[in-house]
Scaffold this motif. Structure first.
Motif, PDB file in Angstrom:
ATOM      1  N   THR A  88     -15.858   6.317  -0.531  1.00 20.82           N
ATOM      2  CA  THR A  88     -15.151   7.255   0.344  1.00 20.82           C
ATOM      3  C   THR A  88     -14.363   8.267  -0.477  1.00 20.82           C
ATOM      4  OG1 THR A  88     -15.034   5.571   2.056  1.00 20.82           O
ATOM      5  CG2 THR A  88     -13.517   7.426   2.255  1.00 20.82           C
ATOM      6  N   ARG A  89     -13.674   7.791  -1.522  1.00 24.18           N
ATOM      7  CA  ARG A  89     -12.912   8.708  -2.387  1.00 24.18           C
ATOM      8  C   ARG A  89     -13.855   9.683  -3.082  1.00 24.18           C
ATOM      9  NH1 ARG A  89      -9.838   4.259  -3.820  1.00 24.18           N
ATOM     10  NH2 ARG A  89     -11.108   3.936  -5.675  1.00 24.18           N
ATOM     11  N   ARG A  92     -14.958  12.296  -0.628  1.00 21.79           N
ATOM     12  CA  ARG A  92     -13.880  13.242  -0.339  1.00 21.79           C
ATOM     13  C   ARG A  92     -13.705  14.225  -1.498  1.00 21.79           C
ATOM     14  NH1 ARG A  92     -10.246   9.873   1.148  1.00 21.79           N
ATOM     15  NH2 ARG A  92      -9.375   9.505  -0.899  1.00 21.79           N
TER      16      ARG A  92
END
Length: 184
Positions: A88-89, A92
């Protein structure tokens, strides 16, 4: 054999090279990991990637995995959570990186406003020999010599066929094309 004792025994066999034992551990825990991870990743299809990464990580760290009450599931869940957060990081950061670039406005392709139905119909109305020479020379961009080799005829034959085929295509197209707005 219950699930918990099965994990430790299957893992020991897997470490010794038993692929079926590793498969049993995977089959036992992959559905639970998928359910756990789906809530943690931005795109549901990423859950499959995370599960695969978790088992790859488990294999790489096979001598260091921890069992809780002879179950590998808690270690897998923690690893899945960390992997999902890392994914997810990374996603992003990737989106933020791409957002720094200007958005290119794409101009519409003028060719999209026209139909090539008349041209296709006109080409279909030609003989097979004419279609072949037009397709090779005009559409595919082969030279007359290359087309002659592909068709197994002399280059002069391709040259004369191409000249006649273009004239016939023009006649066919002119006869089948409907004028825009009713006039030419």
């Amino acid at each position: 054999m219950n699930q918990n004792s099965g994990d430790r025994a299957d893992w020991a066999l897997a470490v010794l090279g038993d692929g079926r034992a590793f498969g049993r551990v995977f089959d036992r825990h992959a559905p639970r990991l998928r359910r756990h991870v789906r809530a943690l990743v931005p795109v549901p299809s990423d859950a499959e990637d995370v599960v695969g990464i978790v088992f790859l990580h488990a294999w790489r760290k096979r001598d260091q995995v921890r069992f809780v009450d002879d179950s590998l599931l808690p270690w897998l869940l923690v690893t899945a959570t960390n992997t999902a957060h890392n994914l997810t990081r990374a996603a992003r950061r990737h989106r933020l990186f791409l957002a720094r670039f200007p958005v290119e406005v794409h101009a519409p392709d003028p060719a999209d406003d026209f139909s090539d139905a008349e041209a296709v119909s006109a080409l279909g109305g030609l003989s097979l020999a004419d279609q072949r020479v037009l397709t090779l020379c005009v559409i595919e961009g082969l030279s007359e010599r290359e087309a002659a080799e592909a068709l197994g005829v002399p280059p002069g034959t391709v040259k004369s066929r191409l000249h006649r085929a273009k004239a016939r295509l023009q006649q066919q197209y002119s006869a089948s094309a409907t004028p825009l707005g009713g006039t030419l």
